[in-house]
Design a protein around this motif. Structure first.
Motif, mmCIF file in Angstrom:
data_model
loop_
_atom_site.group_PDB
_atom_site.id
_atom_site.type_symbol
_atom_site.label_atom_id
_atom_site.label_comp_id
_atom_site.label_asym_id
_atom_site.label_seq_id
_atom_site.Cartn_x
_atom_site.Cartn_y
_atom_site.Cartn_z
ATOM 1 N N LYS A 1 0.851 -1.180 0.000
ATOM 2 C CA LYS A 1 0.000 0.000 0.000
ATOM 3 C C LYS A 1 0.891 1.235 0.000
ATOM 4 O O LYS A 1 1.973 1.212 0.569
ATOM 5 C CB LYS A 1 -0.888 -0.031 1.249
ATOM 6 C CG LYS A 1 -1.888 1.095 1.340
ATOM 7 C CD LYS A 1 -2.924 0.835 2.433
ATOM 8 C CE LYS A 1 -2.425 1.250 3.777
ATOM 9 N NZ LYS A 1 -3.466 1.284 4.815
ATOM 10 N N ILE A 2 0.419 2.303 -0.633
ATOM 11 C CA ILE A 2 1.139 3.574 -0.598
ATOM 12 C C ILE A 2 0.115 4.691 -0.404
ATOM 13 O O ILE A 2 -0.931 4.693 -1.054
ATOM 14 C CB ILE A 2 1.986 3.800 -1.877
ATOM 15 C CG1 ILE A 2 2.679 5.153 -1.818
ATOM 16 C CG2 ILE A 2 1.172 3.649 -3.119
ATOM 17 C CD1 ILE A 2 3.737 5.351 -2.868
ATOM 18 N N GLU A 3 0.404 5.583 0.546
ATOM 19 C CA GLU A 3 -0.509 6.677 0.853
ATOM 20 C C GLU A 3 0.267 7.981 0.968
ATOM 21 O O GLU A 3 1.384 7.991 1.465
ATOM 22 C CB GLU A 3 -1.212 6.442 2.194
ATOM 23 C CG GLU A 3 -2.393 5.548 2.141
ATOM 24 C CD GLU A 3 -3.089 5.442 3.487
ATOM 25 O OE1 GLU A 3 -2.667 6.125 4.440
ATOM 26 O OE2 GLU A 3 -4.042 4.671 3.579
ATOM 27 N N SER A 4 -0.369 9.065 0.549
ATOM 28 C CA SER A 4 0.172 10.388 0.801
ATOM 29 C C SER A 4 -0.272 10.789 2.208
ATOM 30 O O SER A 4 -1.462 10.723 2.522
ATOM 31 C CB SER A 4 -0.369 11.366 -0.238
ATOM 32 O OG SER A 4 0.128 12.643 0.016
ATOM 33 N N ILE A 5 0.675 11.172 3.066
ATOM 34 C CA ILE A 5 0.350 11.468 4.461
ATOM 35 C C ILE A 5 0.691 12.912 4.790
ATOM 36 O O ILE A 5 1.592 13.497 4.187
ATOM 37 C CB ILE A 5 1.062 10.492 5.427
ATOM 38 C CG1 ILE A 5 2.553 10.436 5.143
ATOM 39 C CG2 ILE A 5 0.474 9.122 5.344
ATOM 40 C CD1 ILE A 5 3.330 9.539 6.053
ATOM 41 N N LYS A 6 -0.021 13.466 5.763
ATOM 42 C CA LYS A 6 0.207 14.846 6.176
ATOM 43 C C LYS A 6 1.502 14.933 6.969
ATOM 44 O O LYS A 6 1.979 13.940 7.530
ATOM 45 C CB LYS A 6 -0.950 15.323 7.043
ATOM 46 C CG LYS A 6 -2.260 15.402 6.315
ATOM 47 C CD LYS A 6 -3.349 15.824 7.263
ATOM 48 C CE LYS A 6 -4.697 15.771 6.576
ATOM 49 N NZ LYS A 6 -5.793 15.960 7.523
ATOM 50 N N ALA A 7 2.051 16.142 7.061
ATOM 51 C CA ALA A 7 3.314 16.344 7.778
ATOM 52 C C ALA A 7 3.180 16.006 9.249
ATOM 53 O O ALA A 7 4.105 15.460 9.859
ATOM 54 C CB ALA A 7 3.781 17.787 7.608
ATOM 55 N N GLY A 8 2.037 16.270 9.852
ATOM 56 C CA GLY A 8 1.835 15.978 11.266
ATOM 57 C C GLY A 8 1.672 14.499 11.569
ATOM 58 O O GLY A 8 1.862 14.063 12.705
ATOM 59 N N ASP A 9 1.333 13.707 10.549
ATOM 60 C CA ASP A 9 1.102 12.273 10.754
ATOM 61 C C ASP A 9 2.331 11.412 10.471
ATOM 62 O O ASP A 9 2.248 10.185 10.566
ATOM 63 C CB ASP A 9 -0.053 11.800 9.863
ATOM 64 C CG ASP A 9 -1.362 12.460 10.245
ATOM 65 O OD1 ASP A 9 -1.482 12.917 11.395
ATOM 66 O OD2 ASP A 9 -2.266 12.516 9.380
ATOM 67 N N THR A 10 3.440 12.022 10.093
ATOM 68 C CA THR A 10 4.639 11.235 9.810
ATOM 69 C C THR A 10 5.219 10.675 11.100
ATOM 70 O O THR A 10 5.106 11.282 12.159
ATOM 71 C CB THR A 10 5.712 12.076 9.088
ATOM 72 O OG1 THR A 10 5.989 13.230 9.868
ATOM 73 C CG2 THR A 10 5.241 12.486 7.713
ATOM 74 N N ARG A 11 5.855 9.512 10.995
ATOM 75 C CA ARG A 11 6.382 8.826 12.169
ATOM 76 C C ARG A 11 7.900 8.843 12.249
ATOM 77 O O ARG A 11 8.464 8.839 13.330
ATOM 78 C CB ARG A 11 5.946 7.353 12.145
ATOM 79 C CG ARG A 11 4.483 7.133 12.062
ATOM 80 C CD ARG A 11 4.207 5.643 12.032
ATOM 81 N NE ARG A 11 2.893 5.381 11.461
ATOM 82 C CZ ARG A 11 2.470 4.175 11.151
ATOM 83 N NH1 ARG A 11 3.231 3.125 11.336
ATOM 84 N NH2 ARG A 11 1.273 4.010 10.633
ATOM 85 N N ARG A 12 8.562 8.822 11.132
ATOM 86 C CA ARG A 12 10.014 8.643 11.110
ATOM 87 C C ARG A 12 10.749 9.968 11.279
ATOM 88 O O ARG A 12 10.403 10.972 10.658
ATOM 89 C CB ARG A 12 10.433 7.999 9.792
ATOM 90 C CG ARG A 12 9.734 6.695 9.484
ATOM 91 C CD ARG A 12 10.194 5.593 10.392
ATOM 92 N NE ARG A 12 9.601 4.320 10.031
ATOM 93 C CZ ARG A 12 8.717 3.674 10.778
ATOM 94 N NH1 ARG A 12 8.333 4.189 11.930
ATOM 95 N NH2 ARG A 12 8.228 2.521 10.399
ATOM 96 N N PRO A 13 11.819 9.968 12.104
ATOM 97 C CA PRO A 13 12.566 11.216 12.321
ATOM 98 C C PRO A 13 13.255 11.752 11.063
ATOM 99 O O PRO A 13 13.403 12.966 10.918
ATOM 100 C CB PRO A 13 13.607 10.850 13.375
ATOM 101 C CG PRO A 13 13.450 9.431 13.684
ATOM 102 C CD PRO A 13 12.273 8.892 12.944
ATOM 103 N N LEU A 14 13.662 10.885 10.160
ATOM 104 C CA LEU A 14 14.287 11.341 8.913
ATOM 105 C C LEU A 14 13.314 12.164 8.069
ATOM 106 O O LEU A 14 13.716 13.089 7.369
ATOM 107 C CB LEU A 14 14.773 10.146 8.087
ATOM 108 C CG LEU A 14 16.146 9.593 8.452
ATOM 109 C CD1 LEU A 14 16.396 8.289 7.727
ATOM 110 C CD2 LEU A 14 17.218 10.591 8.122
#
Length: 175
Positions: free
Chosen positions: A131-144
């Motif tokens: 699966k691939i989704e476009s995610i919002k900046a606030g919902d990102t999980r990875r520090p990179l």
């Protein structure tokens, strides 16, 4: 054979619709998949490979109803993409979630293939994009990914020439 084709070019996103052939006039289910591949031939091959694995439908007993190339909707805007991946390593099958920043889905998947090859020695034929989704900046999980969200961050341009108007190009005195 598949690895050599992926190496140089960016992948394209194909949407394939297919179904098994009916032996009688009964209705058969229709299957739709999104496949990332360098060209149509590889996309069709991967479609039948996954359909054979999941639904036991072979190419001989099925037909492709539609093959379409999906295009990027906003090619100038940088987006965050979350990609769910399954890959086979030497020790077993693993599921992963990865994040990338790119202007297109195909660019993010190309980054994912190259990153998986570099970090995990995963070959292209053993990687499945679930699966691939476009995610919002606030919902990102990875520090990179999160470190790129600061709007005040500036990046130097190391090879830019300084424009000194004070110096003249022609000097009248000897050094």
């Amino acid at each position: 054979w598949y690895q050599r084709r992926v190496r140089g070019a960016e992948l394209k996103e194909y949407e394939l619709v297919g179904k098994p052939l009916s032996k009688t006039n009964e209705t058969t289910p229709i299957y739709k998949m999104t496949i990332f591949a360098p060209d149509e031939v590889v996309a069709k091959s991967r479609f039948w490979y996954f359909l054979r694995q999941m639904k036991k439908v072979r190419k001989v007993n099925g037909e492709i109803l539609r093959l379409s190339l999906r295009s990027n909707t906003s090619p100038t805007k940088i987006k965050n993409f979350g990609i769910w991946v399954r890959y086979d390593s030497r020790s077993g099958s693993h599921n992963m979630y990865r994040e990338y920043r790119d202007v297109s889905r195909t660019g993010a998947v190309t980054q994912c293939y190259r990153d998986m090859a570099a970090r995990h020695r995963a070959r292209a034929h053993s990687i499945q994009i679930m699966k691939i989704e476009s995610i919002k900046a606030g919902d990102t999980r990875r520090p990179l990914t999160k470190q790129k969200h600061d709007n005040k961050k500036e990046y130097p341009l190391p090879h830019r020439e300084q424009n000194n108007n004070k110096k003249t190009q022609i000097i009248t005195k000897k050094p």
